[in-house]
Design an enzyme around this catalytic site. Structure first.
Site, PDB file in Angstrom:
ATOM      1  N   GLY A 138      -9.951   3.613  -6.107  1.00  0.00           N
ATOM      2  CA  GLY A 138      -8.595   3.078  -6.286  1.00  0.00           C
ATOM      3  C   GLY A 138      -7.577   3.726  -5.370  1.00  0.00           C
ATOM      4  N   VAL A 139      -6.398   3.963  -5.934  1.00  0.00           N
ATOM      5  CA  VAL A 139      -5.311   4.523  -5.122  1.00  0.00           C
ATOM      6  C   VAL A 139      -5.639   5.955  -4.689  1.00  0.00           C
ATOM      7  CG1 VAL A 139      -3.862   5.326  -7.061  1.00  0.00           C
ATOM      8  CG2 VAL A 139      -2.797   4.594  -4.925  1.00  0.00           C
ATOM      9  N   ASP A 140      -6.364   6.669  -5.513  1.00  0.00           N
ATOM     10  CA  ASP A 140      -6.786   8.049  -5.209  1.00  0.00           C
ATOM     11  C   ASP A 140      -7.628   8.060  -3.915  1.00  0.00           C
ATOM     12  OD1 ASP A 140      -7.313  10.752  -5.535  1.00  0.00           O
ATOM     13  OD2 ASP A 140      -8.607  10.515  -7.285  1.00  0.00           O
ATOM     14  N   TYR A 144      -8.518   3.105 -15.370  1.00  0.00           N
ATOM     15  CA  TYR A 144      -8.261   3.700 -16.682  1.00  0.00           C
ATOM     16  C   TYR A 144      -7.817   2.688 -17.743  1.00  0.00           C
ATOM     17  CZ  TYR A 144      -8.991   8.523 -15.047  1.00  0.00           C
ATOM     18  OH  TYR A 144      -9.539   9.697 -14.570  1.00  0.00           O
ATOM     19  N   SER A 154      -2.706   4.655 -14.263  1.00  0.00           N
ATOM     20  CA  SER A 154      -3.626   4.310 -15.371  1.00  0.00           C
ATOM     21  C   SER A 154      -3.956   2.827 -15.506  1.00  0.00           C
ATOM     22  CB  SER A 154      -3.101   4.811 -16.745  1.00  0.00           C
ATOM     23  OG  SER A 154      -3.299   6.196 -16.874  1.00  0.00           O
ATOM     24  N   THR A 155      -3.332   1.955 -14.709  1.00  0.00           N
ATOM     25  CA  THR A 155      -3.515   0.511 -14.947  1.00  0.00           C
ATOM     26  C   THR A 155      -4.684  -0.106 -14.190  1.00  0.00           C
ATOM     27  OG1 THR A 155      -2.000  -0.200 -13.183  1.00  0.00           O
ATOM     28  CG2 THR A 155      -1.032   0.247 -15.344  1.00  0.00           C
ATOM     29  N   GLY A 156      -5.458   0.721 -13.488  1.00  0.00           N
ATOM     30  CA  GLY A 156      -6.654   0.230 -12.801  1.00  0.00           C
ATOM     31  C   GLY A 156      -7.889   0.611 -13.595  1.00  0.00           C
ATOM     32  N   ASP A 213       0.833  -1.200   0.000  1.00  0.00           N
ATOM     33  CA  ASP A 213       0.000   0.000   0.000  1.00  0.00           C
ATOM     34  C   ASP A 213       0.877   1.263   0.000  1.00  0.00           C
ATOM     35  OD1 ASP A 213      -1.802   2.010   0.543  1.00  0.00           O
ATOM     36  OD2 ASP A 213      -2.627   1.066   2.340  1.00  0.00           O
ATOM     37  N   ILE A 214       0.719   2.082  -1.017  1.00  0.00           N
ATOM     38  CA  ILE A 214       1.551   3.291  -1.157  1.00  0.00           C
ATOM     39  C   ILE A 214       1.337   4.264   0.004  1.00  0.00           C
ATOM     40  CG2 ILE A 214      -0.065   4.689  -2.547  1.00  0.00           C
ATOM     41  CD1 ILE A 214       2.378   5.364  -4.372  1.00  0.00           C
TER      42      ILE A 214
HETATM   43  N1  AR6 Z   1      -1.354   1.516  -3.051  1.00  0.00           N
HETATM   44  C1  AR6 Z   1      -0.719   1.307  -4.229  1.00  0.00           C
HETATM   45  N2  AR6 Z   1      -1.365   0.999  -5.378  1.00  0.00           N
HETATM   46  C2  AR6 Z   1      -2.713   0.907  -5.331  1.00  0.00           C
HETATM   47  C3  AR6 Z   1      -3.457   1.118  -4.156  1.00  0.00           C
HETATM   48  C4  AR6 Z   1      -2.719   1.442  -2.962  1.00  0.00           C
HETATM   49  N3  AR6 Z   1      -3.317   1.670  -1.801  1.00  0.00           N
HETATM   50  N4  AR6 Z   1      -4.775   0.954  -4.442  1.00  0.00           N
HETATM   51  C5  AR6 Z   1      -4.855   0.640  -5.736  1.00  0.00           C
HETATM   52  N5  AR6 Z   1      -3.616   0.597  -6.294  1.00  0.00           N
HETATM   53  P1  AR6 Z   1      -6.429   3.165 -10.117  1.00  0.00           P
HETATM   54  P2  AR6 Z   1      -6.089   4.703 -12.618  1.00  0.00           P
HETATM   55  C6  AR6 Z   1      -3.202   0.318  -7.687  1.00  0.00           C
HETATM   56  O1  AR6 Z   1      -7.717   2.606 -10.609  1.00  0.00           O
HETATM   57  O2  AR6 Z   1      -6.190   3.471 -13.434  1.00  0.00           O
HETATM   58  C7  AR6 Z   1      -9.642   6.813  -9.504  1.00  0.00           C
HETATM   59  O3  AR6 Z   1     -11.003   6.712  -9.210  1.00  0.00           O
HETATM   60  C8  AR6 Z   1      -4.108  -0.511  -8.555  1.00  0.00           C
HETATM   61  O4  AR6 Z   1      -3.915  -1.898  -8.302  1.00  0.00           O
HETATM   62  O5  AR6 Z   1      -6.341   3.631  -8.720  1.00  0.00           O
HETATM   63  O6  AR6 Z   1      -4.983   5.684 -12.926  1.00  0.00           O
HETATM   64  C9  AR6 Z   1      -9.213   8.246  -9.848  1.00  0.00           C
HETATM   65  O7  AR6 Z   1      -9.982   9.201  -9.168  1.00  0.00           O
HETATM   66  C10 AR6 Z   1      -3.622  -0.140  -9.950  1.00  0.00           C
HETATM   67  O8  AR6 Z   1      -2.506  -0.952 -10.313  1.00  0.00           O
HETATM   68  O9  AR6 Z   1      -5.954   4.418 -11.025  1.00  0.00           O
HETATM   69  C11 AR6 Z   1      -9.410   8.281 -11.325  1.00  0.00           C
HETATM   70  O10 AR6 Z   1     -10.753   8.575 -11.659  1.00  0.00           O
HETATM   71  C12 AR6 Z   1      -3.108   1.292  -9.784  1.00  0.00           C
HETATM   72  O11 AR6 Z   1      -3.114   1.544  -8.363  1.00  0.00           O
HETATM   73  C13 AR6 Z   1      -9.107   6.874 -11.786  1.00  0.00           C
HETATM   74  O12 AR6 Z   1      -9.356   6.047 -10.655  1.00  0.00           O
HETATM   75  C14 AR6 Z   1      -3.931   2.360 -10.464  1.00  0.00           C
HETATM   76  O13 AR6 Z   1      -5.325   2.055 -10.368  1.00  0.00           O
HETATM   77  C15 AR6 Z   1      -7.673   6.699 -12.173  1.00  0.00           C
HETATM   78  O14 AR6 Z   1      -7.484   5.427 -12.719  1.00  0.00           O
END
Ligand code: AR6
Length: 168
Positions: free
Chosen positions: A31-33, A120, A116-118, A9-10
């Site tokens: 997601g991570v946001d 997006y 972008s790998t979640g 977890d970041i």
């Molecule tokens: N720590 C590290 N990595 C994580 C964590 C964490 N706690 N949680 C998820 N990930 P995403 P995107 C990874 O969907 O594709 C949001 O709603 C996850 O496994 O978070 O850039 C924003 O508000 C994946 O590999 O981001 C935007 O609307 C990576 O983080 C949209 O999602 C990115 O997944 C952005 O989409």
């Protein structure tokens, strides 16, 4: 300069900055946001409201508030549309602009999620190749930065980055 992988977890990392894979409004999401906003507390959202959003490929910095990280660098990755809509260049810009912002602030350590790998939908392997290439290139000219961490939350990302970082 050290490039390394951290599986987990970041929001738990003690670094000068963690990067947020944000949306254009910078007002939080899933997601991570979502994880970063929850861990940082509501003051992060208050500061984000003053930033006027962020374009795809660009980056903006805030404080880290309740996070162990001192700062959050918010960047907006491209939505994957099949690869012919400048996705690769925009993703590279996310990494480059975040690194440049970190250097401007004279930060020593930065951690990236797999932007972008979640939600997006960017293919994980292709995104990781871009991330590692941009960071490796940047490492040659870095002045303040000493450490770049790739925060990998899922097993597939862990194995992709493990392999890429083993190849020199
Ligand atoms: N720590 C590290 N990595 C994580 C964590 C964490 N706690 N949680 C998820 N990930 P995403 P995107 C990874 O969907 O594709 C949001 O709603 C996850 O496994 O978070 O850039 C924003 O508000 C994946 O590999 O981001 C935007 O609307 C990576 O983080 C949209 O999602 C990115 O997944 C952005 O989409």
């Amino acid at each position: 300069m050290k490039l390394r992988l951290d599986a987990g977890d970041i929001t738990q990392l003690y670094v000068d900055a963690i990067v947020n894979a944000a949306k254009k409004s910078l007002l939080g999401g899933g997601g991570v946001d979502g994880a970063i906003h929850r861990a940082a507390g509501s003051e992060l959202l208050e500061e984000c409201k003053t930033l006027g959003g962020c374009e795809t490929g660009e980056a903006k910095i805030t404080k880290g508030y309740d996070l162990p990280a001192k700062h959050v660098i918010h960047t907006v990755g491209p939505v994957w549309h099949g690869g012919n809509e400048n996705e690769a260049e925009l993703l590279a810009s996310c990494y480059l602009n975040s690194l440049e912002l970190a250097e401007q602030q004279q930060l020593r350590s930065i951690a990236f999620p797999c932007i972008s790998t979640g939600v997006y939908g960017y293919p994980k392997q292709q995104a990781a190749v871009i991330a590692v290439n941009v960071c490796r290139m940047f490492a040659n000219s870095a002045e303040s930065l000493r450490e770049i961490i790739f925060s990998c939350y899922d097993d597939e990302s862990v194995s992709i980055y493990r392999q890429l970082l083993a190849d020199s």
